[in-house]
Design a protein around this motif. Sequence first.
Motif, PDB file in Angstrom:
ATOM      1  N   TRP A   7       0.624  -1.306   0.149  1.00 36.09           N
ATOM      2  CA  TRP A   7       0.239  -0.108   0.149  1.00 36.09           C
ATOM      3  C   TRP A   7       1.040   1.059   0.559  1.00 36.09           C
ATOM      4  CZ3 TRP A   7       1.655   1.964   4.782  1.00 36.09           C
ATOM      5  CH2 TRP A   7       1.609   1.184   5.490  1.00 36.09           C
ATOM      6  N   ARG A   8       1.879   1.258   0.143  1.00 37.87           N
ATOM      7  CA  ARG A   8       3.095   2.573   0.825  1.00 37.87           C
ATOM      8  C   ARG A   8       3.386   2.756  -1.279  1.00 37.87           C
ATOM      9  NH1 ARG A   8       6.153   2.888   5.037  1.00 37.87           N
ATOM     10  NH2 ARG A   8       5.705   0.949   6.627  1.00 37.87           N
TER      11      ARG A   8
ATOM     12  N   GLY B 177       7.273   7.002  10.558  1.00 35.30           N
ATOM     13  CA  GLY B 177       5.900   7.791   9.985  1.00 35.30           C
ATOM     14  C   GLY B 177       5.508   7.061   8.570  1.00 35.30           C
ATOM     15  N   TRP B 178       3.759   7.458   8.694  1.00 35.85           N
ATOM     16  CA  TRP B 178       3.482   7.502   7.587  1.00 35.85           C
ATOM     17  C   TRP B 178       2.175   8.273   6.816  1.00 35.85           C
ATOM     18  CZ3 TRP B 178       6.341   5.737   3.554  1.00 35.85           C
ATOM     19  CH2 TRP B 178       5.989   5.729   1.443  1.00 35.85           C
ATOM     20  N   ASN B 179       2.576   8.857   5.851  1.00 37.23           N
ATOM     21  CA  ASN B 179       1.509   9.765   5.799  1.00 37.23           C
ATOM     22  C   ASN B 179       0.397   9.371   4.717  1.00 37.23           C
ATOM     23  OD1 ASN B 179       2.030  12.925   7.010  1.00 37.23           O
ATOM     24  ND2 ASN B 179       4.142  12.805   6.086  1.00 37.23           N
ATOM     25  N   ALA B 180      -0.667  10.005   5.077  1.00 35.36           N
ATOM     26  CA  ALA B 180      -1.432   9.563   4.573  1.00 35.36           C
ATOM     27  C   ALA B 180      -2.163  11.277   3.403  1.00 35.36           C
ATOM     28  CB  ALA B 180      -4.048   9.278   5.043  1.00 35.36           C
ATOM     29  N   LEU B 181      -2.155  11.058   2.687  1.00 34.18           N
ATOM     30  CA  LEU B 181      -1.218  12.598   1.877  1.00 34.18           C
ATOM     31  C   LEU B 181      -2.822  13.064   1.341  1.00 34.18           C
ATOM     32  CD1 LEU B 181       1.541  11.611  -0.530  1.00 34.18           C
ATOM     33  CD2 LEU B 181       1.657  13.050   1.887  1.00 34.18           C
TER      34      LEU B 181
ATOM     35  N   THR C 216       7.897   7.024  -3.533  1.00 36.15           N
ATOM     36  CA  THR C 216       7.764   6.165  -2.602  1.00 36.15           C
ATOM     37  C   THR C 216       9.458   6.145  -0.766  1.00 36.15           C
ATOM     38  OG1 THR C 216       6.617   4.453  -3.899  1.00 36.15           O
ATOM     39  CG2 THR C 216       7.325   3.786  -1.629  1.00 36.15           C
ATOM     40  N   ASP C 217      10.605   5.967  -1.611  1.00 29.73           N
ATOM     41  CA  ASP C 217      11.517   6.099   0.007  1.00 29.73           C
ATOM     42  C   ASP C 217      12.072   7.339  -0.652  1.00 29.73           C
ATOM     43  OD1 ASP C 217      12.411   5.606  -2.862  1.00 29.73           O
ATOM     44  OD2 ASP C 217      13.788   3.581  -1.755  1.00 29.73           O
TER      45      ASP C 217
END
Length: 569
Positions: free
Chosen positions: A13-14, A327-331, A485-486
């Motif tokens: 999902w990333r 962490g991981w953002n929902a944009l 992604t990274d």
Amino acid sequence: MATKKSNNQAEWWRRSVVYQVYPRSFNDTTGSGVGDIRGLTKKLDYLKDLGTDIVWLQPVYDSPQNDNGYDVSDYRSIDPMYGTMQDFDELTAELKARDMHLMLDIVVNHSSTEHVWFQESRKSKDNPYRDYYIWRDPAPGGGVPNNWQSKFGGSAWQYDEATGQYFLALFDKTQADLNWENEKVRQEAADLMRFWADKGVDGFRMDVINLISKDQDFPDDDGSIMTGDGRRYYTDGPRVHEYIKELYERVYGPYDLITVGEMSSTTLQHCIRYSNPEEREFSMTFNFHHLKVDYPEGKKWELMPYDFEALKGLLSSWQIGMHEGGGWNALFWNNHDQPRALSRFADDGRCRVASAKMLATTLHGLQGTPYVFQGEEIGMPNPNWNEISEFRDIESKNMYRIMVEMGKTPEEAFEIIAKRSRDNARTPMQWNYGPQAGFTDGTPWIKVDERYPEINVKMQREDPESVFSHYKNLIALRKTEDVLTDGRYIRLDEAHPQVFAYARMNDRDTLIVVSNFTSEEAIFTLPEAYAEWGHSKLELLSGNRPEVPVWGEQLELESYASFMWIIRG
Ligand SMILES: O=P(O)(O)OC[C@H]1O[C@H](O[C@H]2O[C@H](CO)[C@@H](O)[C@H](O)[C@H]2O)[C@H](O)[C@@H](O)[C@@H]1O
């Protein structure tokens, strides 16, 4: 607290892009004037063609619909207004057939007061369901237990004659807050999610989930506007991480679900904890700070031009902070609670197409999982309405009444509602230039924006220069360019009054995004290192103006111009 960086970029999902469906306004197949599940199923090929691979479906459960489904009266049902459980099963099957995924919206900070739990709970103080909700005696001298305010206006406490106590309702008076201190409530929440996971859904969007743990002393707040409304005592509250970890152990982990937490008025430090995989809480988080840059001193119901520097600063600090904290953002720019970003941060008139593309490029270059809210991909603006009677949203109607009661003239209050109302995002999806934009054969529950003859899917789908085609290209890039992604984020514009510019860099490639947020031409000075670097290895990935700036130290940008380049390593 998690500060250790997670290097796991492997989760599928990333690299995904989520499409948010507000079912009421998406596609009506029955002529009822309200969209339905079969209407969504019919449009899956459209979403696949756009390139999105996850659908976030907003609440379709039984509900009195006082807050358009965020007031759930039965968590294991489908509201007949949206169709049947069979329609839902067909939807999941059709998604799987297209290798697409489904995220359901779960609303467990509160339930409708029509839910059987609440109906039981209010009967007596010793009812087995009493502790499912938050009941308190009146204050010693009478009146509400404390001065917390509802997010939709007025006190957060509702008096119930039957037992002479108040219950907490942070949103509408028919949305009673559930008592997460009660283990049975936490089990119920896990069970209802298991029900949907067993039906094959791939994940959940968790509504205002960072509000579930309240300070059990229920102290009075200082009463200052917005910040003194009680939120400090229940936002990212004392046991919130414990509760979410428990959900992870009980449901998210065992079913390997993708989860996004909607975090109301949160902090970066909490969002790192919520979304760092080592913490075993959520996959990613929504925060709203970048969408409050036009709230004077945090006041939503007052107007000011947006603060461009604050917008860039907030997006940048969350990019850097979430990356460093693992962490991981929902944009996102848009959702069903926000006026259209196009009308808010750019030009929804003469430069509408360039503006919509500029916002898209700016967001889709960032690190995180992008969300596209229905209609954004064709550049739908706020509707220009003239009457308060055209609005449907409970928050907008409450706030209009309160503003007038507090002394604003109807015209002043209307101007604010017209800019801030959630209904700006909720107008029907514009599929074609036929009657009601192809949304319904009946009378739509909310007015279609009158610009649909020139802004619709049918006209844009085959046009390579359309906003739709621009989105399609950006979404495809997320699958092919690893750096999206990274890559770590580096801000490049150093407080330029018109331009937002940044780089993303991994150990191979460098991506550069430069966007002019104004109607005036802009000159942007690229840091020397980048200007010299480019040339031979430079490739343009996305642009919205025919005049591509000549690569060098000085980039000349037309109004609302936006470009994304890659320098391959
Ligand atoms: O503005 P914030 O304090 O950061 O909060 C974020 C949003 O929270 C609320 O939205 C969600 O919950 C509501 C109640 O279930 C529901 O009405 C809404 O549709 C949900 O998305 C709040 O209503 C929004 O205005 C905030 O933007």
